[in-house]
Design a protein around this motif. Structure first.
Motif, PDB file in Angstrom:
ATOM      1  N   LEU A  50      15.077  29.070 -10.471  1.00 31.43           N
ATOM      2  CA  LEU A  50      15.133  29.933 -11.670  1.00 31.43           C
ATOM      3  C   LEU A  50      13.933  29.667 -12.563  1.00 31.43           C
ATOM      4  CD1 LEU A  50      18.878  29.714 -12.798  1.00 31.43           C
ATOM      5  CD2 LEU A  50      17.720  31.658 -11.726  1.00 31.43           C
ATOM      6  N   PHE A  51      13.612  28.389 -12.693  1.00 31.58           N
ATOM      7  CA  PHE A  51      12.473  28.010 -13.541  1.00 31.58           C
ATOM      8  C   PHE A  51      11.164  28.545 -12.952  1.00 31.58           C
ATOM      9  CE2 PHE A  51       9.422  24.499 -14.841  1.00 31.58           C
ATOM     10  CZ  PHE A  51       9.223  24.999 -16.119  1.00 31.58           C
ATOM     11  N   TRP A  52      10.998  28.344 -11.647  1.00 32.93           N
ATOM     12  CA  TRP A  52       9.750  28.804 -11.005  1.00 32.93           C
ATOM     13  C   TRP A  52       9.607  30.327 -11.121  1.00 32.93           C
ATOM     14  CZ3 TRP A  52      11.117  25.588  -6.001  1.00 32.93           C
ATOM     15  CH2 TRP A  52      11.005  24.215  -6.305  1.00 32.93           C
ATOM     16  N   GLU A  53      10.741  31.049 -10.971  1.00 34.82           N
ATOM     17  CA  GLU A  53      10.680  32.520 -11.108  1.00 34.82           C
ATOM     18  C   GLU A  53      10.288  32.909 -12.531  1.00 34.82           C
ATOM     19  OE1 GLU A  53      14.591  33.848  -9.901  1.00 34.82           O
ATOM     20  OE2 GLU A  53      14.254  33.029  -7.881  1.00 34.82           O
ATOM     21  N   GLY A  54      10.873  32.224 -13.504  1.00 32.86           N
ATOM     22  CA  GLY A  54      10.557  32.507 -14.916  1.00 32.86           C
ATOM     23  C   GLY A  54       9.092  32.268 -15.210  1.00 32.86           C
ATOM     24  N   LEU A  55       8.537  31.189 -14.649  1.00 31.02           N
ATOM     25  CA  LEU A  55       7.112  30.902 -14.863  1.00 31.02           C
ATOM     26  C   LEU A  55       6.259  32.007 -14.256  1.00 31.02           C
ATOM     27  CD1 LEU A  55       6.926  27.085 -14.001  1.00 31.02           C
ATOM     28  CD2 LEU A  55       6.659  28.089 -16.267  1.00 31.02           C
ATOM     29  N   ALA A  56       6.647  32.411 -13.039  1.00 25.24           N
ATOM     30  CA  ALA A  56       5.872  33.456 -12.352  1.00 25.24           C
ATOM     31  C   ALA A  56       5.862  34.736 -13.189  1.00 25.24           C
ATOM     32  CB  ALA A  56       6.445  33.708 -10.961  1.00 25.24           C
ATOM     33  N   GLU A  57       7.022  35.060 -13.789  1.00 23.63           N
ATOM     34  CA  GLU A  57       7.083  36.271 -14.634  1.00 23.63           C
ATOM     35  C   GLU A  57       6.149  36.145 -15.834  1.00 23.63           C
ATOM     36  OE1 GLU A  57      11.227  36.847 -15.560  1.00 23.63           O
ATOM     37  OE2 GLU A  57      11.657  37.200 -13.423  1.00 23.63           O
ATOM     38  N   MET A  58       5.917  34.912 -16.267  1.00 25.91           N
ATOM     39  CA  MET A  58       4.995  34.706 -17.405  1.00 25.91           C
ATOM     40  C   MET A  58       3.548  34.577 -16.936  1.00 25.91           C
ATOM     41  SD  MET A  58       7.267  31.857 -19.442  1.00 25.91           S
ATOM     42  CE  MET A  58       6.034  31.422 -20.653  1.00 25.91           C
ATOM     43  N   GLY A  59       3.331  34.706 -15.634  1.00 25.58           N
ATOM     44  CA  GLY A  59       1.964  34.591 -15.104  1.00 25.58           C
ATOM     45  C   GLY A  59       1.475  33.155 -15.044  1.00 25.58           C
ATOM     46  N   ILE A  60       2.422  32.217 -14.981  1.00 28.91           N
ATOM     47  CA  ILE A  60       2.039  30.795 -14.955  1.00 28.91           C
ATOM     48  C   ILE A  60       2.311  30.221 -13.566  1.00 28.91           C
ATOM     49  CG2 ILE A  60       2.559  28.509 -15.933  1.00 28.91           C
ATOM     50  CD1 ILE A  60       3.159  29.890 -18.570  1.00 28.91           C
ATOM     51  N   LYS A  61       1.369  29.429 -13.087  1.00 30.78           N
ATOM     52  CA  LYS A  61       1.465  28.900 -11.719  1.00 30.78           C
ATOM     53  C   LYS A  61       1.991  27.465 -11.705  1.00 30.78           C
ATOM     54  CE  LYS A  61      -2.246  31.468  -9.455  1.00 30.78           C
ATOM     55  NZ  LYS A  61      -2.725  32.300 -10.552  1.00 30.78           N
ATOM     56  N   CYS A  62       2.506  27.068 -10.544  1.00 32.24           N
ATOM     57  CA  CYS A  62       2.891  25.670 -10.336  1.00 32.24           C
ATOM     58  C   CYS A  62       1.773  25.004  -9.543  1.00 32.24           C
ATOM     59  CB  CYS A  62       4.188  25.588  -9.536  1.00 32.24           C
ATOM     60  SG  CYS A  62       5.573  26.290 -10.424  1.00 32.24           S
ATOM     61  N   HIS A  63       1.608  23.706  -9.772  1.00 33.62           N
ATOM     62  CA  HIS A  63       0.496  22.989  -9.123  1.00 33.62           C
ATOM     63  C   HIS A  63       0.741  22.776  -7.629  1.00 33.62           C
ATOM     64  CE1 HIS A  63      -2.795  20.177  -8.643  1.00 33.62           C
ATOM     65  NE2 HIS A  63      -1.965  19.291  -8.127  1.00 33.62           N
ATOM     66  N   VAL A  64       2.013  22.548  -7.260  1.00 30.45           N
ATOM     67  CA  VAL A  64       2.316  22.193  -5.864  1.00 30.45           C
ATOM     68  C   VAL A  64       2.750  23.429  -5.069  1.00 30.45           C
ATOM     69  CG1 VAL A  64       3.831  20.773  -4.399  1.00 30.45           C
ATOM     70  CG2 VAL A  64       2.959  19.848  -6.552  1.00 30.45           C
ATOM     71  N   GLU A  65       2.269  23.496  -3.854  1.00 28.08           N
ATOM     72  CA  GLU A  65       2.655  24.557  -2.912  1.00 28.08           C
ATOM     73  C   GLU A  65       4.193  24.598  -2.812  1.00 28.08           C
ATOM     74  OE1 GLU A  65       1.998  24.993   1.810  1.00 28.08           O
ATOM     75  OE2 GLU A  65       0.572  23.711   0.736  1.00 28.08           O
ATOM     76  N   ALA A  66       4.764  25.812  -2.776  1.00 22.15           N
ATOM     77  CA  ALA A  66       6.231  25.961  -2.842  1.00 22.15           C
ATOM     78  C   ALA A  66       6.965  25.088  -1.817  1.00 22.15           C
ATOM     79  CB  ALA A  66       6.611  27.422  -2.659  1.00 22.15           C
ATOM     80  N   GLN A  67       6.412  24.988  -0.625  1.00 24.30           N
ATOM     81  CA  GLN A  67       7.079  24.262   0.467  1.00 24.30           C
ATOM     82  C   GLN A  67       7.298  22.776   0.143  1.00 24.30           C
ATOM     83  OE1 GLN A  67       4.642  24.463   3.978  1.00 24.30           O
ATOM     84  NE2 GLN A  67       6.172  23.394   5.240  1.00 24.30           N
ATOM     85  N   TYR A  68       6.401  22.203  -0.625  1.00 26.04           N
ATOM     86  CA  TYR A  68       6.489  20.761  -0.920  1.00 26.04           C
ATOM     87  C   TYR A  68       6.852  20.468  -2.371  1.00 26.04           C
ATOM     88  CZ  TYR A  68       4.213  20.634   3.586  1.00 26.04           C
ATOM     89  OH  TYR A  68       3.933  20.818   4.913  1.00 26.04           O
ATOM     90  N   ARG A  69       7.310  21.511  -3.075  1.00 23.76           N
ATOM     91  CA  ARG A  69       7.603  21.336  -4.495  1.00 23.76           C
ATOM     92  C   ARG A  69       8.945  20.614  -4.681  1.00 23.76           C
ATOM     93  NH1 ARG A  69       7.016  27.047  -6.991  1.00 23.76           N
ATOM     94  NH2 ARG A  69       4.909  26.969  -6.142  1.00 23.76           N
ATOM     95  N   LEU A  70       8.962  19.641  -5.570  1.00 23.85           N
ATOM     96  CA  LEU A  70      10.204  18.929  -5.861  1.00 23.85           C
ATOM     97  C   LEU A  70      11.086  19.775  -6.774  1.00 23.85           C
ATOM     98  CD1 LEU A  70       9.134  15.323  -6.939  1.00 23.85           C
ATOM     99  CD2 LEU A  70      10.713  15.880  -5.082  1.00 23.85           C
ATOM    100  N   PRO A  71      12.371  19.919  -6.466  1.00 22.83           N
ATOM    101  CA  PRO A  71      13.251  20.631  -7.397  1.00 22.83           C
ATOM    102  C   PRO A  71      13.470  19.838  -8.693  1.00 22.83           C
ATOM    103  CG  PRO A  71      14.246  20.472  -5.208  1.00 22.83           C
ATOM    104  CD  PRO A  71      13.039  19.578  -5.215  1.00 22.83           C
ATOM    105  N   SER A  72      13.323  18.532  -8.620  1.00 24.99           N
ATOM    106  CA  SER A  72      13.612  17.694  -9.791  1.00 24.99           C
ATOM    107  C   SER A  72      12.453  17.631 -10.783  1.00 24.99           C
ATOM    108  CB  SER A  72      13.977  16.279  -9.339  1.00 24.99           C
ATOM    109  OG  SER A  72      13.045  15.820  -8.373  1.00 24.99           O
ATOM    110  N   LEU A  73      11.227  17.854 -10.301  1.00 29.38           N
ATOM    111  CA  LEU A  73      10.064  17.715 -11.189  1.00 29.38           C
ATOM    112  C   LEU A  73       9.001  18.743 -10.814  1.00 29.38           C
ATOM    113  CD1 LEU A  73       7.065  16.330 -11.830  1.00 29.38           C
ATOM    114  CD2 LEU A  73       8.868  15.946 -13.495  1.00 29.38           C
ATOM    115  N   THR A  74       8.674  19.596 -11.772  1.00 30.80           N
ATOM    116  CA  THR A  74       7.664  20.627 -11.512  1.00 30.80           C
ATOM    117  C   THR A  74       6.410  20.345 -12.328  1.00 30.80           C
ATOM    118  OG1 THR A  74       9.432  22.259 -11.218  1.00 30.80           O
ATOM    119  CG2 THR A  74       7.224  23.128 -11.601  1.00 30.80           C
ATOM    120  N   THR A  75       5.255  20.374 -11.675  1.00 35.11           N
ATOM    121  CA  THR A  75       3.996  20.310 -12.423  1.00 35.11           C
ATOM    122  C   THR A  75       3.553  21.751 -12.653  1.00 35.11           C
ATOM    123  OG1 THR A  75       3.060  19.782 -10.253  1.00 35.11           O
ATOM    124  CG2 THR A  75       3.028  18.032 -11.896  1.00 35.11           C
TER     125      THR A  75
END
Ligand SMILES: Cc1ncc(COP(=O)(O)O)c(C=O)c1O
Length: 388
Positions: free
Chosen positions: A294-319
């Motif tokens: 949910l958080f990652w989707e919300g960021l994407a809607e705001m045009g904000i990226k995550c540092h780690v590739e989705a496949q290796y992203r930790l659910p507990s900690l997002t950069t």
């Protein structure tokens, strides 16, 4: 003694009853403790050799084994924070000159290097950029080249938000007669973790992340191959407090006094682990993933990226990548001051480039995602950010 000698006009000690703001702790840890854990923490004390406490120690060991999915008899909480349990794994299994190979793809790999070196290890490094993970071929090449006694990997890198796959790494280590050490501080109780199935020989964790217990007590486990190395040492463990040959007598059937266990922290950890067992590991892992998505989707809607590739992203900690032109620290300061929400700034290579957002344990809930995204949108708008 006259108290006025201690508290007089010149040395007036003016304190008020303790109060702290109601922060929502969505940083890299600690997370907010579950209310049931805080309630257990405040329970009246009994002695640490009381038969009731000894029963409670047994329960903690069983619950910890469940949380970690291990049968290791030497599974205990260390009476200190995660770093002590981390040091415990190294102190017990390293003898001077042992080659220790450390996977460094974030801050905590460096801490493992520092600690292992202090115990006389011949430390070798495998490195990757922060946010990436090692694949089996890279690990095999490292084992082939260095022939280490121990391979140390960080399963959940809190500094980068990457989850190091451990499936099959235990088998690989057995091929090279090497022990596998895993840092599971930010994964235990939140991210799939199967110690025995994956052949992890030693692991440690913290109480203050996905277990939602305050910091101060740290899960620790040694499997049979690691215990074997400990029992064959030619020199005593060079750290008295963490010497598992001694501590195991306290947590084993003898219950011989070693140190005074922090009684109330053990109550708290027991309750935290009971919550894990009540929910069930699979449901808990799924909850963490759902909230993170949910958080990652919300960021994407705001045009904000995550540092780690989705496949290796930790659910507990997002950069979270800080958008171009935004002062990351100004944003974290405002979230704390105006919304009582704590998130973390980037560490090391990610300083100034990423925020660290933890959705751990009790805090891993959709309403916290909504709160954070709403606050972040408001602060970013003030800072001049608009989604492209
Ligand atoms: C991956 C990792 N390892 C080790 C530690 C050290 O734990 P502590 O700060 O509880 O000593 C932390 C703490 O954040 C961590 O995130």
């Amino acid at each position: 003694m006259n108290a006025s000698l201690l508290i007089n006009e010149n040395h007036r000690i003016q304190t008020q009853q303790l109060d702290v703001p109601p922060r929502l702790l969505l940083g890299p840890g600690p997370s907010n403790a579950h209310p049931r854990v805080l309630q257990a923490l405040g329970m009246r004390q009994i002695g640490h050799l009381d038969p009731q406490f000894i029963e409670l120690m047994n329960e903690i060991q069983s619950l910890l084994k469940y949380a970690w999915q291990t049968d290791n008899p030497l599974t205990i909480p260390v009476s200190a924070t995660g770093s002590a349990a981390m040091e415990g794994t190294l102190a017990n299994t390293i003898e001077a000159g042992d080659v220790v190979l450390v996977g460094i793809n974030g801050y905590f790999g460096h801490r493992l290097v520092d600690m292992a070196g202090r115990y006389g290890a011949d430390v070798r490094k495998l490195t990757k950029p922060w946010g990436e993970v090692f694949n089996l071929d890279e690990l095999r090449a490292g084992l082939e080249e260095h022939r280490p006694a121990i391979l140390a990997l960080v399963h959940a890198e809190t500094s980068t938000g990457a989850c190091q796959p451990l499936e099959d790494v235990g088998d690989l280590c057995r091929e090279y007669d090497c022990l596998l050490l895993a840092d599971t501080v930010t994964s235990l109780g939140g991210v799939p973790l199967l110690l025995d199935e994956w052949g992890v020989d030693m692991a440690y964790s913290g109480s203050q992340k996905c277990l939602s217990c305050p910091p101060g007590i740290a899960p620790f486990t040694l499997g049979p191959r690691a215990v074997n190395k400990l029992s064959q040492r030619k020199t005593p463990v060079p750290n008295w407090y963490l010497d598992m040959a001694l501590v195991a007598q306290y947590w084993g059937t003898e219950r011989t006094y070693h140190h005074t266990a922090p009684i109330n922290m053990n109550y708290a950890l027991r309750e935290a682990l009971r919550l894990v067992a009540d929910e069930g590991l699979e449901a808990r892992w799924a909850r963490h993933r759902h909230t993170a998505e949910l958080f990652w989707e919300g960021l994407a809607e705001m045009g904000i990226k995550c540092h780690v590739e989705a496949q290796y992203r930790l659910p507990s900690l997002t950069t979270v990548c800080i958008p171009e032109g935004i002062d990351g620290k100004a944003v974290t300061r405002q979230l704390l001051a105006n919304y009582n929400i704590e998130i973390g700034n980037g560490l090391g290579e990610l300083a100034g480039k990423a925020w660290r957002v933890g959705l751990m344990g009790f805090n891993s809930r959709p309403e916290n995602v909504t709160l954070l995204l709403t606050a972040l949108k408001e602060v970013l708008a003030k800072e001049g950010y608009s989604a492209s």
